[in-house]
Design a protein around this motif. Structure first.
Motif, PDB file in Angstrom:
ATOM      1  N   GLY A 152      16.549  56.315  -9.031  1.00 30.30           N
ATOM      2  CA  GLY A 152      16.325  57.669  -8.556  1.00 30.30           C
ATOM      3  C   GLY A 152      17.321  58.193  -7.549  1.00 30.30           C
ATOM      4  O   GLY A 152      17.114  59.264  -6.976  1.00 30.30           O
ATOM      5  N   GLN A 153      18.417  57.471  -7.312  1.00 29.57           N
ATOM      6  CA  GLN A 153      19.453  57.974  -6.407  1.00 29.57           C
ATOM      7  C   GLN A 153      20.438  58.845  -7.181  1.00 29.57           C
ATOM      8  O   GLN A 153      20.836  58.490  -8.296  1.00 29.57           O
ATOM      9  N   THR A 154      20.819  59.973  -6.597  1.00 28.73           N
ATOM     10  CA  THR A 154      21.792  60.867  -7.209  1.00 28.73           C
ATOM     11  C   THR A 154      23.062  60.881  -6.374  1.00 28.73           C
ATOM     12  O   THR A 154      23.014  61.082  -5.156  1.00 28.73           O
ATOM     13  N   HIS A 155      24.182  60.652  -7.045  1.00 26.26           N
ATOM     14  CA  HIS A 155      25.486  60.633  -6.386  1.00 26.26           C
ATOM     15  C   HIS A 155      26.409  61.640  -7.059  1.00 26.26           C
ATOM     16  O   HIS A 155      26.455  61.721  -8.287  1.00 26.26           O
ATOM     17  N   PHE A 156      27.147  62.391  -6.251  1.00 25.28           N
ATOM     18  CA  PHE A 156      28.193  63.280  -6.736  1.00 25.28           C
ATOM     19  C   PHE A 156      29.547  62.732  -6.299  1.00 25.28           C
ATOM     20  O   PHE A 156      29.701  62.310  -5.147  1.00 25.28           O
ATOM     21  N   VAL A 157      30.511  62.753  -7.203  1.00 22.56           N
ATOM     22  CA  VAL A 157      31.897  62.449  -6.854  1.00 22.56           C
ATOM     23  C   VAL A 157      32.696  63.720  -7.102  1.00 22.56           C
ATOM     24  O   VAL A 157      32.797  64.190  -8.240  1.00 22.56           O
ATOM     25  N   GLN A 158      33.243  64.283  -6.024  1.00 22.67           N
ATOM     26  CA  GLN A 158      33.996  65.528  -6.121  1.00 22.67           C
ATOM     27  C   GLN A 158      35.491  65.239  -6.054  1.00 22.67           C
ATOM     28  O   GLN A 158      35.954  64.435  -5.229  1.00 22.67           O
ATOM     29  N   PHE A 159      36.242  65.912  -6.940  1.00 26.13           N
ATOM     30  CA  PHE A 159      37.692  65.731  -7.002  1.00 26.13           C
ATOM     31  C   PHE A 159      38.374  67.026  -6.593  1.00 26.13           C
ATOM     32  O   PHE A 159      37.963  68.115  -7.001  1.00 26.13           O
ATOM     33  N   GLU A 160      39.436  66.899  -5.814  1.00 25.52           N
ATOM     34  CA  GLU A 160      40.180  68.058  -5.349  1.00 25.52           C
ATOM     35  C   GLU A 160      41.651  67.919  -5.718  1.00 25.52           C
ATOM     36  O   GLU A 160      42.226  66.824  -5.645  1.00 25.52           O
ATOM     37  N   ASN A 161      42.256  69.028  -6.134  1.00 25.70           N
ATOM     38  CA  ASN A 161      43.697  69.114  -6.369  1.00 25.70           C
ATOM     39  C   ASN A 161      44.220  68.064  -7.350  1.00 25.70           C
ATOM     40  O   ASN A 161      45.310  67.534  -7.190  1.00 25.70           O
ATOM     41  N   ARG A 162      43.395  67.749  -8.361  1.00 27.25           N
ATOM     42  CA  ARG A 162      43.805  66.836  -9.430  1.00 27.25           C
ATOM     43  C   ARG A 162      44.180  65.441  -8.915  1.00 27.25           C
ATOM     44  O   ARG A 162      45.075  64.786  -9.458  1.00 27.25           O
ATOM     45  N   HIS A 163      43.511  64.996  -7.888  1.00 27.02           N
ATOM     46  CA  HIS A 163      43.679  63.618  -7.414  1.00 27.02           C
ATOM     47  C   HIS A 163      42.561  62.780  -8.024  1.00 27.02           C
ATOM     48  O   HIS A 163      41.396  62.928  -7.662  1.00 27.02           O
ATOM     49  N   TYR A 164      42.935  61.884  -8.946  1.00 27.90           N
ATOM     50  CA  TYR A 164      41.938  61.161  -9.737  1.00 27.90           C
ATOM     51  C   TYR A 164      42.114  59.644  -9.647  1.00 27.90           C
ATOM     52  O   TYR A 164      42.112  58.951 -10.642  1.00 27.90           O
ATOM     53  N   ASP A 165      42.261  59.150  -8.447  1.00 26.56           N
ATOM     54  CA  ASP A 165      42.361  57.708  -8.237  1.00 26.56           C
ATOM     55  C   ASP A 165      40.986  57.203  -7.814  1.00 26.56           C
ATOM     56  O   ASP A 165      40.621  57.254  -6.643  1.00 26.56           O
ATOM     57  N   ALA A 166      40.201  56.740  -8.800  1.00 26.85           N
ATOM     58  CA  ALA A 166      38.803  56.372  -8.537  1.00 26.85           C
ATOM     59  C   ALA A 166      38.496  55.020  -9.172  1.00 26.85           C
ATOM     60  O   ALA A 166      37.772  54.941 -10.163  1.00 26.85           O
ATOM     61  N   PRO A 167      39.021  53.932  -8.620  1.00 33.36           N
ATOM     62  CA  PRO A 167      38.853  52.620  -9.262  1.00 33.36           C
ATOM     63  C   PRO A 167      37.409  52.142  -9.350  1.00 33.36           C
ATOM     64  O   PRO A 167      37.025  51.510 -10.333  1.00 33.36           O
ATOM     65  N   ARG A 168      36.584  52.436  -8.343  1.00 31.03           N
ATOM     66  CA  ARG A 168      35.189  51.976  -8.397  1.00 31.03           C
ATOM     67  C   ARG A 168      34.410  52.736  -9.464  1.00 31.03           C
ATOM     68  O   ARG A 168      33.599  52.147 -10.200  1.00 31.03           O
ATOM     69  N   LEU A 169      34.658  54.026  -9.580  1.00 37.53           N
ATOM     70  CA  LEU A 169      34.008  54.819 -10.611  1.00 37.53           C
ATOM     71  C   LEU A 169      34.450  54.355 -12.002  1.00 37.53           C
ATOM     72  O   LEU A 169      33.620  54.187 -12.907  1.00 37.53           O
ATOM     73  N   CYS A 170      35.744  54.125 -12.175  1.00 34.48           N
ATOM     74  CA  CYS A 170      36.250  53.665 -13.474  1.00 34.48           C
ATOM     75  C   CYS A 170      35.675  52.300 -13.848  1.00 34.48           C
ATOM     76  O   CYS A 170      35.385  52.047 -15.028  1.00 34.48           O
ATOM     77  N   ALA A 171      35.519  51.435 -12.856  1.00 32.09           N
ATOM     78  CA  ALA A 171      34.937  50.116 -13.127  1.00 32.09           C
ATOM     79  C   ALA A 171      33.502  50.253 -13.617  1.00 32.09           C
ATOM     80  O   ALA A 171      33.065  49.538 -14.532  1.00 32.09           O
ATOM     81  N   LEU A 172      32.750  51.169 -13.016  1.00 33.81           N
ATOM     82  CA  LEU A 172      31.375  51.413 -13.463  1.00 33.81           C
ATOM     83  C   LEU A 172      31.362  51.951 -14.886  1.00 33.81           C
ATOM     84  O   LEU A 172      30.574  51.495 -15.728  1.00 33.81           O
ATOM     85  N   LEU A 173      32.218  52.909 -15.172  1.00 34.53           N
ATOM     86  CA  LEU A 173      32.245  53.519 -16.505  1.00 34.53           C
ATOM     87  C   LEU A 173      32.574  52.499 -17.590  1.00 34.53           C
ATOM     88  O   LEU A 173      32.087  52.606 -18.721  1.00 34.53           O
ATOM     89  N   ALA A 174      33.376  51.507 -17.254  1.00 27.74           N
ATOM     90  CA  ALA A 174      33.785  50.496 -18.229  1.00 27.74           C
ATOM     91  C   ALA A 174      32.869  49.279 -18.256  1.00 27.74           C
ATOM     92  O   ALA A 174      33.005  48.429 -19.149  1.00 27.74           O
ATOM     93  N   ASP A 175      31.937  49.183 -17.321  1.00 25.27           N
ATOM     94  CA  ASP A 175      31.075  48.007 -17.203  1.00 25.27           C
ATOM     95  C   ASP A 175      30.142  47.911 -18.414  1.00 25.27           C
ATOM     96  O   ASP A 175      29.251  48.751 -18.594  1.00 25.27           O
ATOM     97  N   ARG A 176      30.320  46.888 -19.236  1.00 25.92           N
ATOM     98  CA  ARG A 176      29.530  46.738 -20.460  1.00 25.92           C
ATOM     99  C   ARG A 176      28.089  46.336 -20.175  1.00 25.92           C
ATOM    100  O   ARG A 176      27.255  46.360 -21.079  1.00 25.92           O
ATOM    101  N   GLU A 177      27.779  45.997 -18.938  1.00 22.03           N
ATOM    102  CA  GLU A 177      26.409  45.635 -18.581  1.00 22.03           C
ATOM    103  C   GLU A 177      25.589  46.845 -18.127  1.00 22.03           C
ATOM    104  O   GLU A 177      24.382  46.714 -17.894  1.00 22.03           O
ATOM    105  N   VAL A 178      26.239  47.999 -17.987  1.00 24.13           N
ATOM    106  CA  VAL A 178      25.556  49.193 -17.493  1.00 24.13           C
ATOM    107  C   VAL A 178      25.598  50.278 -18.562  1.00 24.13           C
ATOM    108  O   VAL A 178      26.674  50.772 -18.916  1.00 24.13           O
TER     109      VAL A 178
END
Length: 203
Positions: free
Chosen positions: A46-72
């Protein structure tokens, strides 16, 4: 509603406690033109998290790791668009995927209405407010109305997934749905490579 807003990436202490519902907000519908502005995530707890990006800076290793995690498991509504956007801007490989829009089209064959608003109304008896859908998501400071709208887009995805999965299993279409979910990263790559409007399976 408890919402945590992060700039540029998930915090180091973020933990998925099961499937994660995900949505994106962009400046439009063309990744080559319209930048990714916001990613919304809601955990099974039930936790909601927003990740906001500004000026096309898209260096988000923790987010990318979550997106690729085959266990989630990642739950989307219209995953085809979100997966393409996440790949285009973050270089993220997303999976495994569950899409409520695909599931609805496969099992709610008694209607042609498969929007998130229609699903939440019929299945959950909840009326979503969509006034902020077409607003300036690139603003440095988002309004409370925008934040409420964005949170609403992931608030009900877990419940919708559970209901639609039960329907798919009842109608014997879960295997077909899973095959569609597994194909989504390829479908997103076809969209990004220029085959968005062409059915390559047609004669």
């Amino acid at each position: 509603m408890d919402v945590q807003l992060h700039r540029g990436d998930l915090p180091a202490d973020f933990r998925a406690d099961g499937p994660v519902a995900i949505d994106t907000e962009t400046m439009g519908l063309s990744p080559a033109r319209d930048r990714l502005c916001l990613i919304q995530l809601r955990t099974a707890g039930g936790q909601t998290h927003f990740v906001q990006f500004e000026n096309r800076h898209y260096d988000a290793p923790r987010l990318c790791a979550l997106l690729a995690d085959r266990e989630v498991l990642k739950i989307f509504h219209f995953a085809r668009f979100d997966v393409a956007v996440l790949n285009f801007f973050l270089g993220a490989t997303v999976g495994p995927i569950w899409c409520t829009k695909i599931a609805s089209k496969l099992v709610r064959t008694y209607t042609d209405r498969h929007s998130l608003k229609e699903l939440t109304r019929e299945i959950l008896g909840v009326e979503l407010q969509k006034q902020e859908q077409s607003s300036d998501w690139g603003a440095a400071t988002l309004t409370q109305a925008q934040l409420d709208y964005a949170a609403g887009d992931v608030l009900h995805l877990h419940a919708l997934k559970d209901h639609l999965q039960a329907m798919l299993q009842r109608e014997g279409r879960m295997n077909l749905a899973q095959a569609c979910f597994d194909f989504l990263p390829v479908r997103a790559q076809l969209d990004l490579a220029g085959w968005a409007e062409q059915d390559i399976f047609a004669h």
